[in-house]
Design an enzyme around this catalytic site. Sequence first.
Site, PDB file in Angstrom:
ATOM      1  N   HIS A 128       0.899  -1.257   0.105  1.00 29.24           N
ATOM      2  CA  HIS A 128      -0.007   0.073   0.123  1.00 29.24           C
ATOM      3  C   HIS A 128       0.613   1.287   0.185  1.00 29.24           C
ATOM      4  O   HIS A 128       1.589   1.394   0.846  1.00 29.24           O
ATOM      5  CB  HIS A 128      -0.956   0.103   1.324  1.00 29.24           C
ATOM      6  N   CYS A 129       0.724   1.933  -1.229  1.00 28.26           N
ATOM      7  CA  CYS A 129       1.603   3.230  -1.167  1.00 28.26           C
ATOM      8  C   CYS A 129       0.951   4.405  -0.587  1.00 28.26           C
ATOM      9  O   CYS A 129       0.006   4.971  -0.907  1.00 28.26           O
ATOM     10  CB  CYS A 129       2.034   3.509  -2.626  1.00 28.26           C
ATOM     11  N   PRO A 130       1.297   5.065   0.426  1.00 25.92           N
ATOM     12  CA  PRO A 130       0.778   6.330   0.851  1.00 25.92           C
ATOM     13  C   PRO A 130       0.827   7.652  -0.028  1.00 25.92           C
ATOM     14  O   PRO A 130       0.212   8.491  -0.085  1.00 25.92           O
ATOM     15  CB  PRO A 130       1.617   6.603   2.070  1.00 25.92           C
TER      16      PRO A 130
END
Length: 375
Positions: free
Chosen positions: A182-184
């Site tokens: 999951h890439c912020p």
Amino acid sequence: MRSRQRMFAAVMRLLLKCLRLGRRRRFKVVRQAEQLWHYGHLCLRSLLYNSFTNSDVVLDSLFEPIYWLVDHITRWFGVVFVALVIGLTSSIVAIVYICLLPLILQTYTPAWICWHLAYGHWNLVMIIFHYYKAITTSPGHPPQAKDNLTGVSICRKCIAPKPARSHHCSICNRCVLKMDHHCPWLNNCVGHYNHRYFFSFCLFMTMGCIYCSISGWEMFRDAYAAIEKMKLLEKERLQVAANQTYYQTPPPTFSFRQRAFHKSIVYLWVLCSSVALALGALTLWHAALITRGETSIERHINKKERQRLQKKGKVFRNPYSYGGWDNWKVFLGVDLPRHWLTRVLLPSPHLPHGTGLSWDLPPCVMKHRTPLLAI
């Protein structure tokens, strides 16, 4: 006299009985405490015992509160991170157009001007396209019903079918097909349908930052020297004002435009160089994973499986790896030679191979391996 002796004997017998009862009760309490201790110890071991427990499992358990905090912070600050990426990128583009482009048009030769205009705008278009697609494209999620799905497990968190290579995202609170992480900075999961957009964005952003750092090195040196000169002249001007000597000529002052120009050049070079180092390392890491046909999550899983089989004298083979070159062709969606231009060097919204539910051999790999299978 005898009555006194009898009374004394009766009192002594009563005291002895009390001492015996107290001793028995004390021993009974001690025995009950020991039994409770052994019972609690046995219950704790029965609840926590796991033959697969190792140092990694213990560390993961200890850091679970930190993971929970990071997940919730990432969920709420994802929009802020996206706005930060857009703001920083826009500031660099504005500095290039306002400060650098007029200087390039005035001082460079026509050949270098054409090169900078062509490469710079191509790189900018690729960055904008792939970042937009990465944040707006869904990574893909498995269907809630188990119809027409064979060989799938059930996710323990969302109680839904979990195909191969799918994993549960604690931030999105659902399973993701071929989940990488999951890439912020995208406020989105990187999965089956947007993995290529994410990697391409990292690659072209790194290339753009390296291009700006190399092209602006001389300008950065001049701007930094000019800023140091500004500080020195400002110090001299304050000294002249303090001495109240009117016969001295005050040192020249820099205009606001000059100060802004030099500080913008320094800001551009420092930011681009920092991003090039950090994002370049991340891009190389993902390039190595793509070459091996793995995702970030699968790397840890395959590492443990490789160690487990190595103890048994066996060799682990990744079932989703087709070889380094073929892995890149599958990842980029290159089926024909012209696709290197139309799908890699130019913006292309083509879908990846497969649906993320099953993992059959792609056509480009099947054609390559057909003669070997025939033999």
